[in-house]
Design a protein around this motif. Structure first.
Motif, PDB file in Angstrom:
ATOM      1  N   UNK A   1       0.771  -1.171   0.141  1.00  0.00           N
ATOM      2  CA  UNK A   1       0.083  -0.060  -0.096  1.00  0.00           C
ATOM      3  C   UNK A   1       0.862   1.160   0.014  1.00  0.00           C
ATOM      4  N   UNK A   2       0.306   2.193  -0.570  1.00  0.00           N
ATOM      5  CA  UNK A   2       1.258   3.545  -0.593  1.00  0.00           C
ATOM      6  C   UNK A   2       1.117   4.063   0.727  1.00  0.00           C
ATOM      7  N   UNK A   3       0.317   3.834   1.486  1.00  0.00           N
ATOM      8  CA  UNK A   3       0.116   4.336   2.865  1.00  0.00           C
ATOM      9  C   UNK A   3       0.897   3.991   3.931  1.00  0.00           C
ATOM     10  N   UNK A   4       1.830   2.931   3.692  1.00  0.00           N
ATOM     11  CA  UNK A   4       2.798   2.416   4.722  1.00  0.00           C
ATOM     12  C   UNK A   4       3.817   3.346   4.827  1.00  0.00           C
ATOM     13  N   UNK A   5       4.112   3.480   6.119  1.00  0.00           N
ATOM     14  CA  UNK A   5       5.162   4.416   6.947  1.00  0.00           C
ATOM     15  C   UNK A   5       6.240   3.662   7.386  1.00  0.00           C
ATOM     16  N   UNK A   6       7.368   3.928   6.833  1.00  0.00           N
ATOM     17  CA  UNK A   6       8.632   3.159   6.858  1.00  0.00           C
ATOM     18  C   UNK A   6       9.536   4.117   7.323  1.00  0.00           C
ATOM     19  N   UNK A   7      10.175   3.566   8.630  1.00  0.00           N
ATOM     20  CA  UNK A   7      11.286   4.290   9.285  1.00  0.00           C
ATOM     21  C   UNK A   7      12.480   3.394   9.439  1.00  0.00           C
ATOM     22  N   UNK A   8      13.687   3.770   8.801  1.00  0.00           N
ATOM     23  CA  UNK A   8      14.638   2.940   9.093  1.00  0.00           C
ATOM     24  C   UNK A   8      14.541   1.459   9.049  1.00  0.00           C
ATOM     25  N   UNK A   9      14.011   0.895   7.901  1.00  0.00           N
ATOM     26  CA  UNK A   9      13.449  -0.479   7.917  1.00  0.00           C
ATOM     27  C   UNK A   9      13.717  -0.679   6.469  1.00  0.00           C
ATOM     28  N   UNK A  10      13.785  -2.205   6.345  1.00  0.00           N
ATOM     29  CA  UNK A  10      14.256  -2.959   4.944  1.00  0.00           C
ATOM     30  C   UNK A  10      13.274  -3.967   4.689  1.00  0.00           C
ATOM     31  N   UNK A  11      12.831  -3.890   3.492  1.00  0.00           N
ATOM     32  CA  UNK A  11      11.742  -4.928   3.069  1.00  0.00           C
ATOM     33  C   UNK A  11      12.305  -5.787   1.914  1.00  0.00           C
ATOM     34  N   UNK A  12      12.434  -7.036   2.267  1.00  0.00           N
ATOM     35  CA  UNK A  12      12.997  -7.920   1.127  1.00  0.00           C
ATOM     36  C   UNK A  12      11.793  -8.645   0.509  1.00  0.00           C
ATOM     37  N   UNK A  13      11.556  -8.502  -0.648  1.00  0.00           N
ATOM     38  CA  UNK A  13      10.400  -9.036  -1.571  1.00  0.00           C
ATOM     39  C   UNK A  13      10.334 -10.551  -1.681  1.00  0.00           C
ATOM     40  N   UNK A  14       9.381 -11.312  -1.756  1.00  0.00           N
ATOM     41  CA  UNK A  14       7.885 -10.655  -1.982  1.00  0.00           C
ATOM     42  C   UNK A  14       7.241 -10.660  -0.433  1.00  0.00           C
ATOM     43  N   UNK A  15       6.667  -9.616  -0.544  1.00  0.00           N
ATOM     44  CA  UNK A  15       5.752  -9.226   0.874  1.00  0.00           C
ATOM     45  C   UNK A  15       4.485  -8.505   0.623  1.00  0.00           C
ATOM     46  N   UNK A  16       3.472  -8.902   1.318  1.00  0.00           N
ATOM     47  CA  UNK A  16       2.366  -8.009   1.149  1.00  0.00           C
ATOM     48  C   UNK A  16       2.296  -7.022   2.443  1.00  0.00           C
ATOM     49  N   UNK A  17       2.163  -5.580   2.105  1.00  0.00           N
ATOM     50  CA  UNK A  17       1.844  -5.067   3.383  1.00  0.00           C
ATOM     51  C   UNK A  17       0.771  -3.992   3.115  1.00  0.00           C
ATOM     52  N   UNK A  18      -0.278  -4.053   3.954  1.00  0.00           N
ATOM     53  CA  UNK A  18      -1.549  -3.403   3.790  1.00  0.00           C
ATOM     54  C   UNK A  18      -1.555  -1.904   4.328  1.00  0.00           C
TER      55      UNK A  18
END
Length: 337
Positions: free
Chosen positions: A250-267
């Protein structure tokens, strides 16, 4: 075309996650199991879906019924709700929807997901969807003749019959034929383990000359318990990521000093702080994750995960987790800190 979905069972093997919602509404890669099921069927059929009939327990409640109606609406289909008041088997469940048993239809049990790319043989009287398996003795399997027609349906035979297992999805060119035979099954009180089974209706159809053919799927994913549900979530994320047919973040995800390794679903409205997420993680709307590393896991909506190192975990809605555990299974509204 109609889709008939028996789903009255609560899913005891998936507790505690099914104590507040039925198993078919557990999200896989951000969508309820039953929604992914009917969308997958619609894609294979390439037909307009006129009606989706859900057979549920009456105690599911109006909120669950509203969610099911929304799933049908998303496919521009009429939604019909039927109730199964007693757990008397698959044949009994289907007959609870007898008013919808006419015309072409697919009957599908809502604890199975699949990935397939085959053309449905609509000249056959019926099609049973199957998957080649390595341990056929653990499943109901089909036997074929040299014309590619199904001649036999054998349950968990110790002797080799075939390696094509029935996955619980069936197409009927005229589903009223099944209805007629299931009526006879119930009238004759043909039961196995105290239940009326769809297989006895299918056998009676075959005795009356109906031609059954197989439709072989590429992937068959179970959602029967916590372990396989988490595995199915990971596999589905991989397929969606490869196909690129759905937006997974989602475009509304707030990320602070974090890493995302795909694939993931984030609402929607998820907050990630000092976190490493993925691969193969689903996070529902409104969840907060801080100071954590999470992979191969399924976390539902409005939960809070702090100071965690999770792998193959499943956390429900409105839950709070804070601790040094790893492969957890935490139900809705639970707190572990």
């Amino acid at each position: 075309m109609k889709i008939i979905v028996p789903m009255a069972g609560r899913g005891s093997r998936l507790r505690p996650h099914t104590l507040t919602i039925p198993k078919p509404l557990i999200p896989i890669a951000g969508k309820p199991i039953v929604q992914r099921l009917v969308e997958g069927i619609a894609e294979v059929l390439e037909d307009e879906i006129d009606e989706i009939a859900f057979i549920i327990s009456e105690d599911f409640g109006v909120e669950i019924e509203a969610k099911l109606k929304n799933i049908a609406t998303s496919l521009k289909a009429k939604s019909t709700i039927y109730y199964q008041d007693k757990p008397l088997g698959t044949g009994h469940a289907i007959m609870c929807a007898k008013d919808s048993l006419s015309g072409p239809a697919v009957i599908a049990y809502a604890d199975t997901l699949f990935k397939a790319d085959f053309k449905l043989d609509k000249e056959a009287d019926a099609v049973m969807w199957v998957k080649q398996v390595e341990n056929p003795e653990a499943f109901g399997v089909i036997k074929l003749n040299d014309k590619g027609q199904i001649t036999e349906l054998v349950e968990k035979s110790k002797d080799f019959v075939s390696d094509l297992a029935v996955i619980g999805i069936y197409y009927f060119k005229e589903v009223s034929q099944l209805k007629t035979q299931l009526e006879k099954v119930i009238e004759e009180n043909i039961m196995h383990g105290g239940e009326y089974q769809i297989n006895d209706g299918i056998k009676k159809m075959k005795e009356n000359g109906a031609i059954f053919k197989p439709g072989q799927v590429d992937e068959w994913m179970d959602c029967g318990n916590k372990k396989v549900t988490v595995e199915t979530n990971s596999r589905m994320l991989k397929f969606i990521h490869e196909d690129q047919k759905e937006q997974l973040m989602s475009s509304s995800v707030k990320i602070e000093n974090s890493e995302i390794l795909e694939p993931c679903f984030i609402g929607e409205n998820v907050f990630l702080k000092n976190a490493k997420i993925g691969p193969n993680v689903s996070i529902g709307n409104g969840t907060t994750i801080e100071n954590s590393s999470i992979k191969n896991s399924l976390i539902q909506e409005n939960s809070q995960v702090l100071n965690a190192n999770l792998d193959k975990a499943m956390i429900g809605n409105f839950a709070k987790f804070d601790g040094n555990f790893t492969s957890v299974s935490l139900g809705d509204y639970s707190v572990l800190d």
